[in-house]
Design an enzyme around this catalytic site. Structure first.
Site, PDB file in Angstrom:
ATOM      1  N   SER A  83      13.826  43.813  66.443  1.00  0.00           N
ATOM      2  CA  SER A  83      13.891  42.406  66.875  1.00  0.00           C
ATOM      3  C   SER A  83      15.222  41.962  67.496  1.00  0.00           C
ATOM      4  O   SER A  83      15.337  40.810  67.887  1.00  0.00           O
ATOM      5  CB  SER A  83      13.590  41.510  65.671  1.00  0.00           C
ATOM      6  OG  SER A  83      14.667  41.558  64.749  1.00  0.00           O
ATOM      7  N   THR A 130       7.134  36.462  70.730  1.00  0.00           N
ATOM      8  CA  THR A 130       8.304  35.625  71.036  1.00  0.00           C
ATOM      9  C   THR A 130       8.138  34.904  72.373  1.00  0.00           C
ATOM     10  O   THR A 130       7.429  35.389  73.268  1.00  0.00           O
ATOM     11  CB  THR A 130       9.562  36.519  71.085  1.00  0.00           C
ATOM     12  OG1 THR A 130      10.626  35.807  71.692  1.00  0.00           O
ATOM     13  CG2 THR A 130       9.336  37.779  71.933  1.00  0.00           C
ATOM     14  N   ASP A 131       8.851  33.793  72.527  1.00  0.00           N
ATOM     15  CA  ASP A 131       8.847  33.099  73.824  1.00  0.00           C
ATOM     16  C   ASP A 131       9.636  33.883  74.873  1.00  0.00           C
ATOM     17  O   ASP A 131       9.563  33.580  76.060  1.00  0.00           O
ATOM     18  CB  ASP A 131       9.395  31.670  73.692  1.00  0.00           C
ATOM     19  CG  ASP A 131      10.848  31.585  73.226  1.00  0.00           C
ATOM     20  OD1 ASP A 131      11.431  32.630  72.878  1.00  0.00           O
ATOM     21  OD2 ASP A 131      11.399  30.461  73.202  1.00  0.00           O
ATOM     22  N   GLU A 132      10.391  34.893  74.439  1.00  0.00           N
ATOM     23  CA  GLU A 132      11.215  35.650  75.391  1.00  0.00           C
ATOM     24  C   GLU A 132      10.358  36.426  76.389  1.00  0.00           C
ATOM     25  O   GLU A 132      10.860  36.838  77.438  1.00  0.00           O
ATOM     26  CB  GLU A 132      12.177  36.579  74.652  1.00  0.00           C
ATOM     27  CG  GLU A 132      13.101  35.798  73.733  1.00  0.00           C
ATOM     28  CD  GLU A 132      14.213  36.635  73.113  1.00  0.00           C
ATOM     29  OE1 GLU A 132      14.684  37.580  73.753  1.00  0.00           O
ATOM     30  OE2 GLU A 132      14.606  36.315  71.974  1.00  0.00           O
ATOM     31  N   TYR A 155      13.966  44.430  74.672  1.00  0.00           N
ATOM     32  CA  TYR A 155      13.241  43.813  73.549  1.00  0.00           C
ATOM     33  C   TYR A 155      12.051  43.001  74.052  1.00  0.00           C
ATOM     34  O   TYR A 155      10.916  43.217  73.634  1.00  0.00           O
ATOM     35  CB  TYR A 155      14.192  42.916  72.730  1.00  0.00           C
ATOM     36  CG  TYR A 155      13.464  41.952  71.819  1.00  0.00           C
ATOM     37  CD1 TYR A 155      12.723  42.424  70.743  1.00  0.00           C
ATOM     38  CD2 TYR A 155      13.493  40.567  72.035  1.00  0.00           C
ATOM     39  CE1 TYR A 155      12.030  41.547  69.900  1.00  0.00           C
ATOM     40  CE2 TYR A 155      12.813  39.691  71.210  1.00  0.00           C
ATOM     41  CZ  TYR A 155      12.088  40.181  70.143  1.00  0.00           C
ATOM     42  OH  TYR A 155      11.402  39.319  69.328  1.00  0.00           O
ATOM     43  N   LYS A 159       7.970  43.565  73.601  1.00  0.00           N
ATOM     44  CA  LYS A 159       7.082  42.576  72.971  1.00  0.00           C
ATOM     45  C   LYS A 159       5.982  42.157  73.948  1.00  0.00           C
ATOM     46  O   LYS A 159       4.826  41.976  73.553  1.00  0.00           O
ATOM     47  CB  LYS A 159       7.881  41.349  72.509  1.00  0.00           C
ATOM     48  CG  LYS A 159       8.801  41.584  71.331  1.00  0.00           C
ATOM     49  CD  LYS A 159       8.087  41.976  70.048  1.00  0.00           C
ATOM     50  CE  LYS A 159       7.244  40.860  69.451  1.00  0.00           C
ATOM     51  NZ  LYS A 159       6.705  41.254  68.102  1.00  0.00           N
ATOM     52  N   PRO A 210      32.337  34.341  67.986  1.00  0.00           N
ATOM     53  CA  PRO A 210      32.093  34.814  69.348  1.00  0.00           C
ATOM     54  C   PRO A 210      31.004  34.016  70.060  1.00  0.00           C
ATOM     55  O   PRO A 210      29.894  33.876  69.556  1.00  0.00           O
ATOM     56  CB  PRO A 210      31.631  36.263  69.125  1.00  0.00           C
ATOM     57  CG  PRO A 210      31.041  36.264  67.749  1.00  0.00           C
ATOM     58  CD  PRO A 210      31.723  35.190  66.962  1.00  0.00           C
TER      59      PRO A 210
END
Ligand SMILES: NC(=O)c1ccc[n+]([C@@H]2O[C@H](COP(=O)([O-])OP(=O)(O)OC[C@H]3O[C@@H](n4cnc5c(N)ncnc54)[C@H](O)[C@@H]3O)[C@@H](O)[C@H]2O)c1
Length: 346
Positions: A83, A130-132, A155, A159, A210
């Site tokens: 993930s 995922t919305d990605e 990733y 997905k 960061p």
């Protein structure tokens, strides 16, 4: 219902396991226990007679067949995946194998089990995504369930591929499925390599916080327990073959998010100087998607689901949880890669 949950020792899967048991469902948690897993996440239900655990890899078809035969689940919620986007940049192979091949093996095992049981109508294979997969938005617009797929990281591409397989198994073999594509989750038990726990832990340690690039990348944030609630809602009330976008209606730039976390920490654990003084800008992630946003109308209108907490409330609860559960995150800090800068593409 008896629900087979894959990835139930991870961040979101464990929230689903805890919520499902609280709602009175039986749960079989199938998890390979990778670096991202922690059985402490489900310690609160470990002794509950409604809960069972099976250590298995979703790429291992023989193990999947044995688990389906032994537990005879009414339905499946498939969350097991690699993930972390930054890890997918450094080592995409695990993402291809688990997210694509593993989902294929899950679909085949579920299909064989469903067909062998005379195709029960109530069976569902709920694929959690995922919305990605929809790519990157500009300053305006939102992802709907009809938005074309345009994944841009290893990733999200893995997905997206798994989503297509699930759709194909529904159209081709008639396997009953529901799918959901969700925005960024946060909350208790979030593995300490993701932005929010990283910021809390580094702030407390007096280390630089960061921020990738200029911090302008926008994400929609959803409290993990709201996501678990939405997933159980999609599973029980979603229409066979339909997909649902799930969002928090809480868009924030990374810089806004980190600044809010610092302000909460200033109140709950004041230091000598404001925590925001520790903010440091670091080289951006290659291919960093600019903005994600979810149009939540389908799940709101058809299933009556809305998130229950605002991002301010959820972040306050989350910070308090990390302050109260130092033993949990300290134990995970020696896992490979945790605390290091990953995914620079070098
Ligand atoms: N975290 C988010 O913000 C987010 C948002 C939307 C969707 N999702 C999706 O939700 C799901 C869960 O995400 P998460 O953040 O809880 O992930 P996570 O990394 O915290 O947990 C993943 C779990 O899957 C298990 N797993 C990994 N490979 C496996 C394999 N080959 N066989 C069996 N188990 C394996 C791990 O041991 C771990 O317990 C994923 O499918 C992810 O794509 C996550």
């Amino acid at each position: 219902m008896k629900i087979l949950v894959t990835g139930g020792a991870g961040f979101i899967g464990s929230a689903v396991v805890r919520a499902a048991v609280a709602q009175g469902h039986s749960v079989v948690n199938l998890d390979a226990l990778t670096y991202a897993a922690c059985l402490d996440n489900v310690a609160s239900v470990a002794d509950n007679p409604l809960y069972a655990f099976e250590q298995a890899d979703i790429r291992d078809r023989a193990a999947l067949d044995r688990i389906f035969a032994a537990h005879k689940p009414d339905t499946v919620m498939h969350l097991a995946a690699e993930s972390h986007v930054d890890r997918s940049i450094d080592g995409p192979g695990d993402f291809i194998e688990t997210n694509i091949t593993g989902t294929y093996q899950m679909l085949e095992a579920a299909r064989a089990y469903w067909e062998g049981a005379d195709k029960p109508e109530a069976f569902r294979f709920h694929h959690i995504s995922t919305d990605e997969v929809f790519g990157s938005l500009g300053e305006t617009g939102q992802f709907t369930e009809e938005t074309p797929y345009d994944p841009r990281s290893p990733y999200s591409a893995s997905k997206a591929a798994s989503d297509h397989l699930v759709r194909a198994w529904h159209e081709t073999y008639g396997l009953p499925i529901v799918m959901s594509n969700c925005s960024n989750n946060y909350g208790p038990f979030h593995f300490p390599e993701k932005l929010i726990p990283v910021v809390i832990i580094k702030a407390l340690a007096g280390e630089p916080l960061p921020i990738y690039g200029d911090g302008s990348n926008v994400r929609d944030w959803l409290y993990v327990e709201d996501h678990a609630d939405a997933l159980l809602c999609v599973l029980t009330r979603g229409e066979n073959g339909r997909s649902y976008n799930i969002g928090g209606e809480n868009e924030r730039s990374n810089l806004e998010l980190v600044t809010t976390l610092c302000a909460i920490l200033d109140r709950l654990r004041p230091g000598a100087a404001p925590y925001a003084d520790q903010i440091t800008y670091v080289t951006d992630r290659p291919g960093h998607d600019a903005r994600y946003a979810i149009d939540p109308q389908r799940i709101a209108n058809e299933l009556g689901w809305r998130p229950s907490v605002t991002v301010e409330e959820g972040l306050e609860k989350t910070v308090q949880w990390y302050l109260d559960n130092e033993d949990w995150w300290r134990a995970l800090q020696n896992r490979a890669g945790v605390g290091e800068r990953l995914g620079t593409g070098k």
